[in-house]
Write an enzyme that holds these catalytic residues in place. Sequence first.
Site, PDB file in Angstrom:
ATOM      1  N   CYS A  87      96.233  63.054  27.579  1.00  0.00           N
ATOM      2  CA  CYS A  87      95.677  61.878  28.260  1.00  0.00           C
ATOM      3  C   CYS A  87      96.677  61.191  29.187  1.00  0.00           C
ATOM      4  CB  CYS A  87      95.092  60.891  27.261  1.00  0.00           C
ATOM      5  SG  CYS A  87      96.282  60.196  26.085  1.00  0.00           S
ATOM      6  N   HIS A 138      95.595  56.193  23.037  1.00  0.00           N
ATOM      7  CA  HIS A 138      94.855  56.990  24.021  1.00  0.00           C
ATOM      8  C   HIS A 138      94.719  56.153  25.284  1.00  0.00           C
ATOM      9  CE1 HIS A 138      92.288  60.176  25.442  1.00  0.00           C
ATOM     10  NE2 HIS A 138      91.365  59.283  25.776  1.00  0.00           N
ATOM     11  N   HIS A 150      89.053  60.365  31.384  1.00  0.00           N
ATOM     12  CA  HIS A 150      90.203  60.584  30.512  1.00  0.00           C
ATOM     13  C   HIS A 150      90.247  62.033  30.061  1.00  0.00           C
ATOM     14  CE1 HIS A 150      87.858  60.306  26.567  1.00  0.00           C
ATOM     15  NE2 HIS A 150      86.970  60.032  27.502  1.00  0.00           N
TER      16      HIS A 150
END
Length: 191
Positions: A87, A138, A150
């Site tokens: 990510c 994240h 993402h």
Amino acid sequence: MLKYQFVHKHILILIFFLSTCSNQHHYPCYYQVTNNRQLLTTNSQKLLVVEEILKFLEIKSQILNQYINWKGVTFKLGGLDKSGIDCSAFVQNTFREQFGINLPRTTQYQKAIGVTVQRNNLLPGDLVLFYNHATGRHIGMYISYDIFLHASSSSGIIISNLNDNYWNHSYYEGRRILTICSLHELLNNLK
């Protein structure tokens, strides 16, 4: 894509200027202004608003271009390229490729840059950060209308919705790196 962007920008400009001359607004329209100085100020302010709206759309378009270029790439913890990416590396690559901005490599350092933005004030390009005890940190990039781009550990490069139960519960912060005024602020300046 460029042809679409060109047409979309011009339609937006036309709609914006037509809507500003509606009787519903409290700020002066071109034909209602009686003083030349006021006309110049009002027109300049409107032009600034249009420029910010175009910047807003351009950022959104650049993020969507990144999605098109990376769609189907799988998630790989520590990955840096199209053979697999995580990510934070995806966010780093997007900002470098689309905006010419070099961001730190990890989510920990990416979350420390820019300014905090309330969830209801997110704009295209804002970083959206999540925390989950099972997976840790994240990060993704806000597009608009509660959707974000993402690198998902389960699905690779994907567009998700902030209102989905999982993302809604693990969301903890928005960060703004790109400088763009909020539409609300711009419209208030015209009053």
